[in-house]
Design a protein around this motif. Structure first.
Motif, PDB file in Angstrom:
ATOM      1  N   ASN A   1       0.855  -1.200   0.000  1.00 48.96           N
ATOM      2  CA  ASN A   1       0.000   0.000   0.000  1.00 48.96           C
ATOM      3  C   ASN A   1       0.885   1.241   0.000  1.00 48.96           C
ATOM      4  O   ASN A   1       2.115   1.145   0.026  1.00 48.96           O
ATOM      5  N   HIS A   2       0.248   2.426   0.015  1.00 42.53           N
ATOM      6  CA  HIS A   2       0.988   3.687  -0.131  1.00 42.53           C
ATOM      7  C   HIS A   2       2.002   3.856   0.998  1.00 42.53           C
ATOM      8  O   HIS A   2       3.133   4.284   0.781  1.00 42.53           O
ATOM      9  N   GLU A   3       1.587   3.463   2.198  1.00 40.08           N
ATOM     10  CA  GLU A   3       2.443   3.632   3.377  1.00 40.08           C
ATOM     11  C   GLU A   3       3.735   2.841   3.211  1.00 40.08           C
ATOM     12  O   GLU A   3       4.835   3.332   3.447  1.00 40.08           O
ATOM     13  N   LYS A   4       3.595   1.609   2.726  1.00 44.35           N
ATOM     14  CA  LYS A   4       4.760   0.721   2.533  1.00 44.35           C
ATOM     15  C   LYS A   4       5.667   1.307   1.452  1.00 44.35           C
ATOM     16  O   LYS A   4       6.903   1.299   1.578  1.00 44.35           O
ATOM     17  N   ILE A   5       5.057   1.829   0.398  1.00 44.02           N
ATOM     18  CA  ILE A   5       5.822   2.420  -0.707  1.00 44.02           C
ATOM     19  C   ILE A   5       6.638   3.602  -0.189  1.00 44.02           C
ATOM     20  O   ILE A   5       7.836   3.726  -0.473  1.00 44.02           O
ATOM     21  N   LEU A   6       6.015   4.446   0.624  1.00 40.82           N
ATOM     22  CA  LEU A   6       6.738   5.595   1.183  1.00 40.82           C
ATOM     23  C   LEU A   6       7.911   5.111   2.024  1.00 40.82           C
ATOM     24  O   LEU A   6       9.032   5.604   1.922  1.00 40.82           O
ATOM     25  N   GLN A   7       7.645   4.088   2.856  1.00 45.50           N
ATOM     26  CA  GLN A   7       8.694   3.559   3.752  1.00 45.50           C
ATOM     27  C   GLN A   7       9.871   3.030   2.924  1.00 45.50           C
ATOM     28  O   GLN A   7      11.024   3.362   3.186  1.00 45.50           O
TER      29      GLN A   7
ATOM     30  N   SER B   1       3.098  13.872  -4.038  1.00 44.95           N
ATOM     31  CA  SER B   1       2.438  14.018  -2.723  1.00 44.95           C
ATOM     32  C   SER B   1       0.929  14.215  -2.917  1.00 44.95           C
ATOM     33  O   SER B   1       0.148  13.888  -2.056  1.00 44.95           O
ATOM     34  N   GLU B   2       0.516  14.711  -4.114  1.00 43.24           N
ATOM     35  CA  GLU B   2      -0.932  14.876  -4.346  1.00 43.24           C
ATOM     36  C   GLU B   2      -1.568  13.579  -4.820  1.00 43.24           C
ATOM     37  O   GLU B   2      -2.778  13.493  -4.956  1.00 43.24           O
ATOM     38  N   ASP B   3      -0.740  12.532  -5.093  1.00 41.96           N
ATOM     39  CA  ASP B   3      -1.329  11.253  -5.518  1.00 41.96           C
ATOM     40  C   ASP B   3      -2.516  10.953  -4.625  1.00 41.96           C
ATOM     41  O   ASP B   3      -2.446  11.156  -3.415  1.00 41.96           O
ATOM     42  N   SER B   4      -3.580  10.434  -5.204  1.00 42.27           N
ATOM     43  CA  SER B   4      -4.841  10.276  -4.458  1.00 42.27           C
ATOM     44  C   SER B   4      -4.603   9.542  -3.145  1.00 42.27           C
ATOM     45  O   SER B   4      -5.071   9.974  -2.109  1.00 42.27           O
ATOM     46  N   PHE B   5      -3.843   8.467  -3.119  1.00 41.84           N
ATOM     47  CA  PHE B   5      -3.731   7.689  -1.885  1.00 41.84           C
ATOM     48  C   PHE B   5      -2.861   8.385  -0.862  1.00 41.84           C
ATOM     49  O   PHE B   5      -2.771   7.943   0.266  1.00 41.84           O
TER      50      PHE B   5
ATOM     51  N   ASN C   1      -3.529  11.151   0.460  1.00 41.25           N
ATOM     52  CA  ASN C   1      -4.403  11.700   1.523  1.00 41.25           C
ATOM     53  C   ASN C   1      -5.578  10.777   1.795  1.00 41.25           C
ATOM     54  O   ASN C   1      -6.620  11.186   2.274  1.00 41.25           O
ATOM     55  N   ASN C   2      -5.411   9.499   1.452  1.00 41.84           N
ATOM     56  CA  ASN C   2      -6.459   8.502   1.731  1.00 41.84           C
ATOM     57  C   ASN C   2      -7.780   8.790   1.047  1.00 41.84           C
ATOM     58  O   ASN C   2      -8.816   8.352   1.518  1.00 41.84           O
ATOM     59  N   LEU C   3      -7.724   9.577  -0.050  1.00 43.46           N
ATOM     60  CA  LEU C   3      -8.954   9.853  -0.795  1.00 43.46           C
ATOM     61  C   LEU C   3      -8.763   9.465  -2.253  1.00 43.46           C
ATOM     62  O   LEU C   3      -7.640   9.474  -2.757  1.00 43.46           O
ATOM     63  N   LEU C   4      -9.853   9.166  -2.931  1.00 44.82           N
ATOM     64  CA  LEU C   4      -9.776   8.889  -4.370  1.00 44.82           C
ATOM     65  C   LEU C   4      -9.585  10.209  -5.110  1.00 44.82           C
ATOM     66  O   LEU C   4      -9.960  11.278  -4.613  1.00 44.82           O
ATOM     67  N   GLU C   5      -9.050  10.123  -6.283  1.00 44.69           N
ATOM     68  CA  GLU C   5      -8.730  11.299  -7.104  1.00 44.69           C
ATOM     69  C   GLU C   5     -10.024  11.982  -7.568  1.00 44.69           C
ATOM     70  O   GLU C   5     -11.020  11.301  -7.844  1.00 44.69           O
ATOM     71  N   TYR C   6      -9.995  13.328  -7.620  1.00 41.74           N
ATOM     72  CA  TYR C   6     -11.134  14.046  -8.199  1.00 41.74           C
ATOM     73  C   TYR C   6     -11.126  13.823  -9.726  1.00 41.74           C
ATOM     74  O   TYR C   6     -10.084  13.445 -10.283  1.00 41.74           O
TER      75      TYR C   6
END
Ligand SMILES: NC(=O)c1ccc(NCc2ccccc2)nc1
Length: 255
Positions: free
Chosen positions: A101-107, A173-177, A179-184
């Motif tokens: 997930n996004h968190e793992k990718i950041l790590q 950093s604006e990638d939808s995940f 901020n835990n939201l889907l993209e507009y």
């Protein structure tokens, strides 16, 4: 300082898919990351360059032999050490792994390098997982023919987080995940296509209003399509403004 990636794979040419095309190709050319492949077949000891054998205990398919993998991984470790990386991670892509997930990718993007192990057949001898593997990662609850596509998904998602990989750093950093939201929803020219118009707010030039509308759309879409993500957002703390926007979205029934 390049992010050093070594991939252990029987099909090194598959990695062209990320080194030859798009953003990852540019990042590779700019040495934001450097990719090195190692083919276990080159480390096989016998004349037939055997890399697999039947599973002890019977059962379908074949299992990748330990020795060629072991030597390939050791060579990859040596290369990483030669690049000054002494805290590399050996990651095995497998359906049994931790869901990416996004968190793992950041790590993982904070590391200076990693070694990716791509299994084929029914997988690899367990003794390699015990001796060499630091982490198992899965890209989803399904089986594909080999770990290479999973490795490329992982590499692509990490490279996008590396400084300089994307034009404007903020788009990662604006990638939808993020901020835990889907993209507009996104629109571009023409203003009217086959009778469908672009939402007028986007043509207003009022950036405060546009950002508000986009946040509302992200909240609304996430509420409709991914309530699990919205729960996460609530747990992390949703602002009064965001709650108001979501309520307003629900009232409009524009869905
Ligand atoms: N879901 C995933 O990330 C994934 C990774 C690899 C893969 N196939 C290769 C393989 C098969 C069996 C055991 C270990 C590796 N399929 C799916």
């Amino acid at each position: 300082m390049s992010f050093e990636i070594d991939v252990i794979t029987l099909f090194p040419d598959m990695l062209d898919a990320i080194t030859k095309y798009g953003i990852t190709s540019r990042a590779s050319k700019n040495e934001i990351f450097r990719l090195h492949t190692w083919n276990p077949r080159h480390f096989a000891k016998d004349n037939y360059r055997t890399v697999d054998d039947s599973p002890y205990g019977g059962g379908p398919g074949m299992v990748m032999l330990a020795q060629p993998l072991d030597e390939a991984i050791t060579h990859a470790r040596t290369r990483q050490l030669a690049e000054g990386i002494n805290e590399t991670k050996v990651i095995y892509l497998s359906p049994q792994g931790e869901l990416l997930n996004h968190e793992k990718i950041l790590q993982l993007s904070k590391l200076r390098g990693m070694i990716l192990l791509c299994g084929r057949y029914e997988g690899i001898d367990e003794r390699i997982i015990m001796r060499q593997v630091d982490e198992e990662i899965s890209i989803g609850n399904y089986v594909i023919s080999g770990g290479e596509l999973a490795a490329m998904v992982l590499i692509d998602s990490i490279v996008r987080q590396l400084p300089g990989a994307l034009g404007s750093a903020d788009s990662a950093s604006e990638d939808s995940f993020a901020n835990n939201l889907l993209e507009y929803p996104q629109y571009t020219r023409p203003e009217i296509y086959r009778g469908d118009a672009v939402p007028p707010i986007l043509l207003s030039g009022d950036h405060a209003k546009i950002n508000r509308w986009r946040l509302q759309q992200s909240l609304g879409k996430t509420w409709l399509k991914r309530p699990d993500l919205l729960d996460l957002k609530y747990k992390q703390g949703i602002s009064k403004e965001e709650e108001k926007l979501l309520e307003e979205f629900k009232q409009t029934k524009n869905f």
